[in-house]
Design an enzyme around this catalytic site. Sequence first.
Site, short mmCIF file in Angstrom:
data_model
loop_
_atom_site.label_atom_id
_atom_site.label_comp_id
_atom_site.label_asym_id
_atom_site.label_seq_id
_atom_site.Cartn_x
_atom_site.Cartn_y
_atom_site.Cartn_z
N GLU A 101 75.28 63.96 -25.57
CA GLU A 101 75.98 62.84 -26.21
C GLU A 101 77.20 63.33 -26.99
O GLU A 101 78.26 62.69 -26.99
CB GLU A 101 75.01 62.12 -27.16
N ALA A 152 61.85 61.06 -35.77
CA ALA A 152 61.45 61.89 -34.62
C ALA A 152 59.93 61.90 -34.43
O ALA A 152 59.44 62.31 -33.38
CB ALA A 152 61.94 63.32 -34.84
N GLY A 192 95.35 69.97 -38.86
CA GLY A 192 94.16 70.58 -38.26
C GLY A 192 93.56 69.77 -37.12
O GLY A 192 92.49 70.10 -36.62
N GLU A 248 95.12 72.02 -31.98
CA GLU A 248 95.00 73.48 -31.99
C GLU A 248 96.40 74.10 -31.99
O GLU A 248 97.39 73.44 -31.66
CB GLU A 248 94.31 73.96 -30.70
N ARG A 275 78.77 84.66 -34.35
CA ARG A 275 79.44 85.96 -34.36
C ARG A 275 79.30 86.68 -35.70
O ARG A 275 79.07 87.87 -35.76
CB ARG A 275 80.91 85.79 -34.00
N LYS A 314 85.72 64.77 -20.42
CA LYS A 314 84.87 63.69 -20.92
C LYS A 314 84.78 62.57 -19.88
O LYS A 314 83.71 61.99 -19.66
CB LYS A 314 85.43 63.17 -22.24
N LYS A 341 81.67 69.82 -23.28
CA LYS A 341 82.12 68.97 -22.16
C LYS A 341 82.62 69.79 -20.99
O LYS A 341 82.41 69.44 -19.83
CB LYS A 341 83.19 67.98 -22.63
N THR A 394 82.23 74.52 -37.01
CA THR A 394 82.20 73.27 -37.79
C THR A 394 81.00 72.41 -37.40
O THR A 394 80.27 71.92 -38.25
CB THR A 394 83.50 72.48 -37.53
N GLY A 454 82.49 62.38 -29.38
CA GLY A 454 81.89 62.81 -30.65
C GLY A 454 80.70 61.98 -31.10
O GLY A 454 79.65 61.99 -30.47
N1 HSE Z 1 90.16 67.99 -29.51
C1 HSE Z 1 89.41 66.78 -29.28
C2 HSE Z 1 90.18 65.60 -29.81
C3 HSE Z 1 88.05 66.80 -29.90
O1 HSE Z 1 91.28 65.74 -30.34
O2 HSE Z 1 89.69 64.49 -29.67
C4 HSE Z 1 87.09 67.66 -29.14
O3 HSE Z 1 86.94 67.23 -27.83
#
Ligand code: HSE
Length: 433
Positions: A131, A34, A189, A192, A46, A207, A107, A14, A136
Amino acid sequence: MSDVLRVGIAGLGTVGASVARILIDSADLIAERAGRQIAVTGVCARDASKDRGIDLGDITWFDDPAALAQSNAIDVFIELIGGDGDPAKSAVQAAVASGRHVVTANKALLAVNGNEIAAAADAGGVAIGYEAAVAGGIPVIKTVREAASANRIARVYGILNGTCNYILTRMEEHGESFEDCLAEAQRLGYAEADPTADIEGHDSAHKLALLAAAAFGVEVSLESVYLEGISSITQDDLRAADELGYRIKLLGVAVRTDSGIEQRVTPTMLPKSAAMARIGGVLNAVAIDGDAFGEITLAGAGAGGDATASAVIGDIVDIARARLSPVFGVPASKLKPHTRARMRAHAGGYYIRLNVFDRPGAFAGIATRMAEAGISLESIVQKGGEGEGNGRALPVTIITHDTLEQNIREAFAGIEADGHIEGRPQMIRIEKA
Ligand code: HSE
């Protein structure tokens, strides 16, 4: 480095697909910022035949990320594979060893191997942009590492996991159980199929460890992060928090103390008046306490393809402009050793929920244990139920004044030994904001 900055992207999930698409679709805008064109000249993923909705044209495909990382076709290696080991680790090491800058959203890789990678990057004179690895699309690393340069940072804390924030917000707003809200997060979604890394706090811990290193100029120490996940939070806790004027968030908190740096990821009560308490749903937020700028809070999308790609591309533009910073703000050789402050020494207020058997002496016994441990109570509420006084367990909610965590543990040991409560005590730290 050629005039055009040539980047190679390893990992076209993604985030990787968003990075490639934005670099292609917004090429002119990004080139202006830039000062030069940025061209994707190599990719590694892959499945080369998968339709990602982007035209990768005649970009060279690589089967091996490490081969892409040290290819003469690129100046910057973009690592979007993930994971703290190989192939991501060896590919990043190969890029650094061959004098290529690295930008990564990984991370775990840096939380586990950050000290070693920072030293290698310094030796090779290359940058590691990360960053996108923390919160994010929110520019928190740039803020603690660069914008906050005039400040001695005392504390950095935040909502670092959108999945947990979504679950807790939904539990609060819909009155549903943790399990039902997790299932909804999975359906949408956000979570996981195996949600452990999010709900048990590991993702936030990665993080937080990076934020703490960049904020305090210390070595990264993931193993020093104290962890509690959110699966023990119940509707009783959320209702009590609401009545007492708090919200429960999974917070990552790193704070300088007299005995070292305390790093913790735990469900935490925040006063409803705090800016961060109002950050709901999948959003992230980070607050930084500096002695010059006071407290600032940044909030926004902590995940998602385009938001995370925005952070990746911001790092690429810094490299294009030769705005290079040491990985954790100071050269790796100047990072201070990480001294861990023990949780026993944590000082603060606590929310405690006990299921107390409703019988003579129970309440007094608990109050005595608290007093013996030197704990001063701010409030204590017992919720009655039908058939009061019949020995059934009823919830008692306690808020303490500031005290040491070792005192809380001592009181709990006594209370449990006395047999006045059913099950284990619930305890949630209160964060001042
Ligand atoms: N799975 C993380 C979250 C995002 O739910 O914030 C990626 O670190």
